[in-house]
Design a protein around this motif. Sequence first.
Motif: not given
Ligand SMILES: [Cu+2]
Lengths: 97, 539
Positions: B254, B303-304
């Motif tokens: 990320h 959030h993945h």
């Molecule tokens: Cu991300």
Amino acid sequence: MTGHVLPKRIYYTIFAILMFCTLLTVWIAFLDLGPLNTIAALTIAVFKSVLVILFFMHVKYSPRLTWAVVIGSVFWLGILLVLTMGDYLTREWRHYG
Amino acid sequence: MSTGTVFMPPRHYLNDGYGIRSWLLTRDHKRIALLYLAAVTLFFFVGGAFAVLIRLELATPAGDFVSDETYNKLFTMHGVMMVFFFLIPSIPATLGNFLVPIMIGAKDLALPKLNLASWYIYILGGLFTLYALIAGGVDTGWTFYTPFSTVSSTTNVIPTALGIFITGFSSILTGLNFIVTIHRMRAPGMTWFRMPLFLWSMYATSLIMVLGTPVLAITILLVAVERLFHFGFFDPRLGGDPVLFQHLFWFYSHPAVYIMVLPSMGVVSELVAAFCRKQVFGYGFVAFASVAIAVLGFLVWGHHMFVAGQSVYSALIFSALSFLVAIPSAVKVFNWTATMYRGSVSWQTPMLYAIGFIGLFTIGGLTGLFLASVGLDVHVTDTYFIIAHFHYIMVGGTLMGYLGGLHYWWPKISGRLYNEFLAKLSAGIIFLGFNLTFFPQFILGYLGMPRRYHAYPPEFQVLNVLSSAGASILGVGYLIPMLYLMWSLRYGKLAGSNPWGAVGLEWTTTSPPPTENFAESPVVTWDAYDYQTTVTVES
Ligand SMILES: [Cu+2]
């Protein structure tokens, strides 16, 4: 770069402590401490790495910017551990189905 | 615009030594930047070739152009090439390498040999990955999710992973070099708050490279060890947890998005100031927003994993933290807009790219908020909505900034001007082609078309054909700059020191600059983007 020269005695002492801690880890591995097994092993490991960072890597005698780098890196490792463990430790809180 | 006679300086970094040795053994950051430019462009076109094949397959609903297995390899190699070998090094290693020392008034980076070593490490990693590609490819997706990558896949996982592992070190060393350089090599008077915003964004990017990349390296190593020696890190049968891989992978990957987009934001700040002839609105806010994005970017990776079996409480925290990243990002967008407000905007090619960036990044960022909210994310996870979202950030954001920066500093790099008409034309083609390619994918994803399949239901065909058509337009848009930039190297009009009439140390030296960057070491007595006092225009 100011090369801070330490007396060899310090290196040998640190090396001896590290070796002693290694033996301690092995010894503790044969005792069943229940949930303390991991904690004991990790405590010794953290202590050893602190010695390596402070003396073998000369951080103890380095300027404050170097300290900032070291503390920053450890803090980032903390982020990784805390947010990852946040997942593992709370998974059981909720049951489905 | 430059006045007086424009001339080619008799001595500059490009004619300071000829022959292959003078390039392959150079320690000049400007030459190393050009070595990277060549390599990065090569990988871009390799990655682009895979994209062409993907879009050809998806022109029809049936999986008739390539087999499902080949298709898996195509999207994997497209992602690996574009992410690790193009997007991440793109701006830092080319424009960053060229500009960081010049913008702070230094002769070179702090560690020039290490800089050259970074390039060789990058090439070595690239060769490993190219070998994996030629030897039959790899089919795990660029994310290498376990247990598929460690247990099931029979393709070249190890060589590809090794290539990425090696290249990671080039990224770490470049970041380290930039951090040391910005701390130690600033010219007299160049205080932190007089630095151009491009440098703040390069500094923030370097922090991510140094703090994040080692985690990726270790994760890849764990995958290799589990695959080769069956240690149980991720495989549940061996006592591991596949979600642990996702934690470790996204802890780097990320923030890697910000390795890609922060440099682009830095470029846009420079472009907006130069083409509006104004100090960037809220300089301090924009500078600190870069650092805030770098730090906050490390707190959101979960959030993945909203549908990956992560604890729901963890998911809520990651969701809330993800929303926070929108704040510094929005600060930047608002401040660029405020800078343009009542500025005397000139619509030259780099500015077109800057405006393109602002628009496309805003769409990419806002759809990111959709994905940060847990409920909606469950609906669109693993659909084309995700694909559209991150291409708006990575292509609409990073690539627009990269091309804008390349055009803006091209006269400085080469000493010559490109064809402005063709440049504007291709900027328009790229903007059009990009939106035609990726906007339909938002709709496709929302309607439920999953990613990573080579066949799809016939009702999705119209939107897919639009997307494939857009991709061909986009491809043309990328080829045209290749041609006129190469052409300009030999036939372009001479640029002179400061063709844009911009401020900044890089415009005070000749184009191309001498090997030591400045005839005499500069002393800085002014703030960045000081368009109010004087604009020194030299020939
Ligand atoms: Cu991300």
